[in-house]
Design a protein around this motif. Structure first.
Motif, PDB file in Angstrom:
ATOM      1  N   ASN A   5      18.948  -0.263  24.763  1.00 12.52           N
ATOM      2  CA  ASN A   5      20.335  -0.589  24.438  1.00 12.52           C
ATOM      3  C   ASN A   5      21.283  -0.479  25.627  1.00 12.52           C
ATOM      4  O   ASN A   5      22.492  -0.697  25.477  1.00 12.52           O
ATOM      5  CB  ASN A   5      20.821   0.296  23.296  1.00 12.52           C
ATOM      6  CG  ASN A   5      20.045   0.029  22.029  1.00 12.52           C
ATOM      7  OD1 ASN A   5      19.980  -1.099  21.563  1.00 12.52           O
ATOM      8  ND2 ASN A   5      19.415   1.074  21.479  1.00 12.52           N
ATOM      9  N   GLN A   6      20.739  -0.083  26.790  1.00 11.40           N
ATOM     10  CA  GLN A   6      21.508   0.029  28.028  1.00 11.40           C
ATOM     11  C   GLN A   6      22.704   0.976  27.883  1.00 11.40           C
ATOM     12  O   GLN A   6      23.801   0.690  28.364  1.00 11.40           O
ATOM     13  CB  GLN A   6      21.971  -1.354  28.505  1.00 11.40           C
ATOM     14  CG  GLN A   6      20.829  -2.271  28.920  1.00 11.40           C
ATOM     15  CD  GLN A   6      20.200  -1.848  30.218  1.00 11.40           C
ATOM     16  OE1 GLN A   6      20.817  -1.962  31.263  1.00 11.40           O
ATOM     17  NE2 GLN A   6      18.972  -1.336  30.178  1.00 11.40           N
ATOM     18  N   VAL A   7      22.467   2.119  27.197  1.00 10.13           N
ATOM     19  CA  VAL A   7      23.497   3.144  27.052  1.00 10.13           C
ATOM     20  C   VAL A   7      22.919   4.520  27.357  1.00 10.13           C
ATOM     21  O   VAL A   7      21.723   4.762  27.225  1.00 10.13           O
ATOM     22  CB  VAL A   7      24.153   3.160  25.641  1.00 10.13           C
ATOM     23  CG1 VAL A   7      24.927   1.881  25.391  1.00 10.13           C
ATOM     24  CG2 VAL A   7      23.143   3.421  24.562  1.00 10.13           C
ATOM     25  N   LEU A   8      23.812   5.392  27.757  1.00  8.51           N
ATOM     26  CA  LEU A   8      23.485   6.787  28.024  1.00  8.51           C
ATOM     27  C   LEU A   8      24.028   7.613  26.857  1.00  8.51           C
ATOM     28  O   LEU A   8      25.237   7.664  26.634  1.00  8.51           O
ATOM     29  CB  LEU A   8      24.130   7.227  29.339  1.00  8.51           C
ATOM     30  CG  LEU A   8      24.031   8.693  29.720  1.00  8.51           C
ATOM     31  CD1 LEU A   8      22.577   9.155  29.803  1.00  8.51           C
ATOM     32  CD2 LEU A   8      24.746   8.948  31.038  1.00  8.51           C
ATOM     33  N   HIS A   9      23.118   8.219  26.102  1.00  7.37           N
ATOM     34  CA  HIS A   9      23.527   9.065  24.988  1.00  7.37           C
ATOM     35  C   HIS A   9      23.732  10.490  25.481  1.00  7.37           C
ATOM     36  O   HIS A   9      23.038  10.960  26.396  1.00  7.37           O
ATOM     37  CB  HIS A   9      22.481   9.045  23.871  1.00  7.37           C
ATOM     38  CG  HIS A   9      22.510   7.786  23.078  1.00  7.37           C
ATOM     39  ND1 HIS A   9      23.507   7.517  22.177  1.00  7.37           N
ATOM     40  CD2 HIS A   9      21.670   6.726  23.063  1.00  7.37           C
ATOM     41  CE1 HIS A   9      23.280   6.342  21.631  1.00  7.37           C
ATOM     42  NE2 HIS A   9      22.176   5.833  22.148  1.00  7.37           N
ATOM     43  N   TYR A  10      24.661  11.177  24.846  1.00  4.78           N
ATOM     44  CA  TYR A  10      25.092  12.512  25.265  1.00  4.78           C
ATOM     45  C   TYR A  10      25.105  13.431  24.042  1.00  4.78           C
ATOM     46  O   TYR A  10      25.554  13.042  22.967  1.00  4.78           O
ATOM     47  CB  TYR A  10      26.502  12.411  25.848  1.00  4.78           C
ATOM     48  CG  TYR A  10      27.086  13.692  26.382  1.00  4.78           C
ATOM     49  CD1 TYR A  10      27.032  13.989  27.726  1.00  4.78           C
ATOM     50  CD2 TYR A  10      27.716  14.599  25.532  1.00  4.78           C
ATOM     51  CE1 TYR A  10      27.586  15.153  28.227  1.00  4.78           C
ATOM     52  CE2 TYR A  10      28.272  15.774  26.021  1.00  4.78           C
ATOM     53  CZ  TYR A  10      28.198  16.048  27.371  1.00  4.78           C
ATOM     54  OH  TYR A  10      28.745  17.192  27.861  1.00  4.78           O
ATOM     55  N   ARG A  11      24.611  14.660  24.229  1.00  6.18           N
ATOM     56  CA  ARG A  11      24.659  15.682  23.180  1.00  6.18           C
ATOM     57  C   ARG A  11      24.949  17.022  23.833  1.00  6.18           C
ATOM     58  O   ARG A  11      24.315  17.377  24.829  1.00  6.18           O
ATOM     59  CB  ARG A  11      23.330  15.770  22.437  1.00  6.18           C
ATOM     60  CG  ARG A  11      23.296  16.840  21.357  1.00  6.18           C
ATOM     61  CD  ARG A  11      21.881  16.929  20.748  1.00  6.18           C
ATOM     62  NE  ARG A  11      21.834  17.853  19.646  1.00  6.18           N
ATOM     63  CZ  ARG A  11      21.693  19.177  19.764  1.00  6.18           C
ATOM     64  NH1 ARG A  11      21.588  19.727  20.963  1.00  6.18           N
ATOM     65  NH2 ARG A  11      21.659  19.954  18.695  1.00  6.18           N
ATOM     66  N   SER A  12      25.896  17.776  23.293  1.00  7.22           N
ATOM     67  CA  SER A  12      26.227  19.105  23.804  1.00  7.22           C
ATOM     68  C   SER A  12      26.467  20.027  22.616  1.00  7.22           C
ATOM     69  O   SER A  12      27.294  19.736  21.759  1.00  7.22           O
ATOM     70  CB  SER A  12      27.474  19.028  24.687  1.00  7.22           C
ATOM     71  OG  SER A  12      27.781  20.288  25.251  1.00  7.22           O
ATOM     72  N   GLN A  13      25.736  21.143  22.572  1.00  9.71           N
ATOM     73  CA  GLN A  13      25.807  22.064  21.432  1.00  9.71           C
ATOM     74  C   GLN A  13      25.782  23.502  21.949  1.00  9.71           C
ATOM     75  O   GLN A  13      24.965  23.860  22.793  1.00  9.71           O
ATOM     76  CB  GLN A  13      24.603  21.844  20.518  1.00  9.71           C
ATOM     77  CG  GLN A  13      24.500  22.796  19.351  1.00  9.71           C
ATOM     78  CD  GLN A  13      25.337  22.344  18.171  1.00  9.71           C
ATOM     79  OE1 GLN A  13      25.284  21.196  17.768  1.00  9.71           O
ATOM     80  NE2 GLN A  13      26.108  23.254  17.618  1.00  9.71           N
ATOM     81  N   SER A  14      26.695  24.315  21.429  1.00  5.92           N
ATOM     82  CA  SER A  14      26.691  25.749  21.749  1.00  5.92           C
ATOM     83  C   SER A  14      25.507  26.415  21.061  1.00  5.92           C
ATOM     84  O   SER A  14      25.153  26.049  19.945  1.00  5.92           O
ATOM     85  CB  SER A  14      27.985  26.402  21.268  1.00  5.92           C
ATOM     86  OG  SER A  14      29.093  25.827  21.909  1.00  5.92           O
ATOM     87  N   ARG A  15      24.921  27.395  21.727  1.00  7.75           N
ATOM     88  CA  ARG A  15      23.793  28.117  21.129  1.00  7.75           C
ATOM     89  C   ARG A  15      24.225  29.127  20.079  1.00  7.75           C
ATOM     90  O   ARG A  15      23.493  29.376  19.133  1.00  7.75           O
ATOM     91  CB  ARG A  15      22.991  28.837  22.213  1.00  7.75           C
ATOM     92  CG  ARG A  15      22.207  27.903  23.084  1.00  7.75           C
ATOM     93  CD  ARG A  15      21.315  28.658  24.038  1.00  7.75           C
ATOM     94  NE  ARG A  15      20.625  27.732  24.915  1.00  7.75           N
ATOM     95  CZ  ARG A  15      19.830  28.106  25.899  1.00  7.75           C
ATOM     96  NH1 ARG A  15      19.616  29.401  26.128  1.00  7.75           N
ATOM     97  NH2 ARG A  15      19.239  27.202  26.651  1.00  7.75           N
ATOM     98  N   VAL A  16      25.372  29.751  20.282  1.00  7.33           N
ATOM     99  CA  VAL A  16      25.842  30.776  19.349  1.00  7.33           C
ATOM    100  C   VAL A  16      27.306  30.528  18.993  1.00  7.33           C
ATOM    101  O   VAL A  16      28.014  29.806  19.679  1.00  7.33           O
ATOM    102  CB  VAL A  16      25.685  32.211  19.913  1.00  7.33           C
ATOM    103  CG1 VAL A  16      24.231  32.559  20.145  1.00  7.33           C
ATOM    104  CG2 VAL A  16      26.485  32.387  21.184  1.00  7.33           C
ATOM    105  N   GLY A  17      27.724  31.155  17.941  1.00  3.46           N
ATOM    106  CA  GLY A  17      29.121  31.080  17.535  1.00  3.46           C
ATOM    107  C   GLY A  17      29.357  29.975  16.530  1.00  3.46           C
ATOM    108  O   GLY A  17      28.501  29.128  16.280  1.00  3.46           O
TER     109      GLY A  17
END
Length: 152
Positions: A118-130
């Protein structure tokens, strides 16, 4: 009786702190690519993803640069200009980096998926705690997107 109650409360607090420290230091076991997708976010409001169904947690995928190599280079340059991170895993389709807060040492897992089809850069960011991250993961995405856009 009061001393015993205080002791029990102290033990419970110490155990809970130990669990939090363990979670913070241990990468989640759901990271990585699974059938061409990054993991779903937790139900807590402390993460963002370009693959999220929930509009509050969704960020836009970023368009590829000229080709895969240029896209990877731009993404790695963006990380290099962002403080307090370490790349843990990197291959042609995927990058896993850990960002940490210098004062408290909280860790957030950031993943990139180079979706060539799809010629896209997917991004995911998740805190481990809280529970809440006070918008830190969304702000990190915004900064990443700015730095990525500036790269040739």
């Amino acid at each position: 009786m009061m001393k015993m109650m205080l002791l029990v409360v102290g033990v419970v607090i110490a155990a809970m702190s130990g669990v939090t420290v363990y979670q913070n230091l241990t990468p989640p076991n759901n990271l990585g690519l699974h059938h061409g997708r990054l993991a779903a976010l937790a139900s807590t409001p402390n993460g963002v993803s370009s693959m999220a169904d929930n509009s509050d947690k969704r960020v836009e995928p970023l368009n590829f640069k000229a080709d895969l190599k240029a896209t990877q280079l731009a993404a790695l340059r963006a990380f290099a200009h962002m403080p307090n991170n370490q790349i843990i895993e990197r291959n042609e389709r995927y990058v896993h980096a850990v960002f940490f807060s210098p004062r408290m040492g909280f860790r957030d897992d950031v993943e990139l998926y180079f979706d060539q089809q799809n010629q896209v850069l997917h991004y995911r960011s998740q805190s481990r705690v809280g529970y809440s991250d006070m918008g830190v993961n969304k702000q990190r995405y915004q900064r990443f997107a700015e730095l990525y856009a500036e790269a040739p």
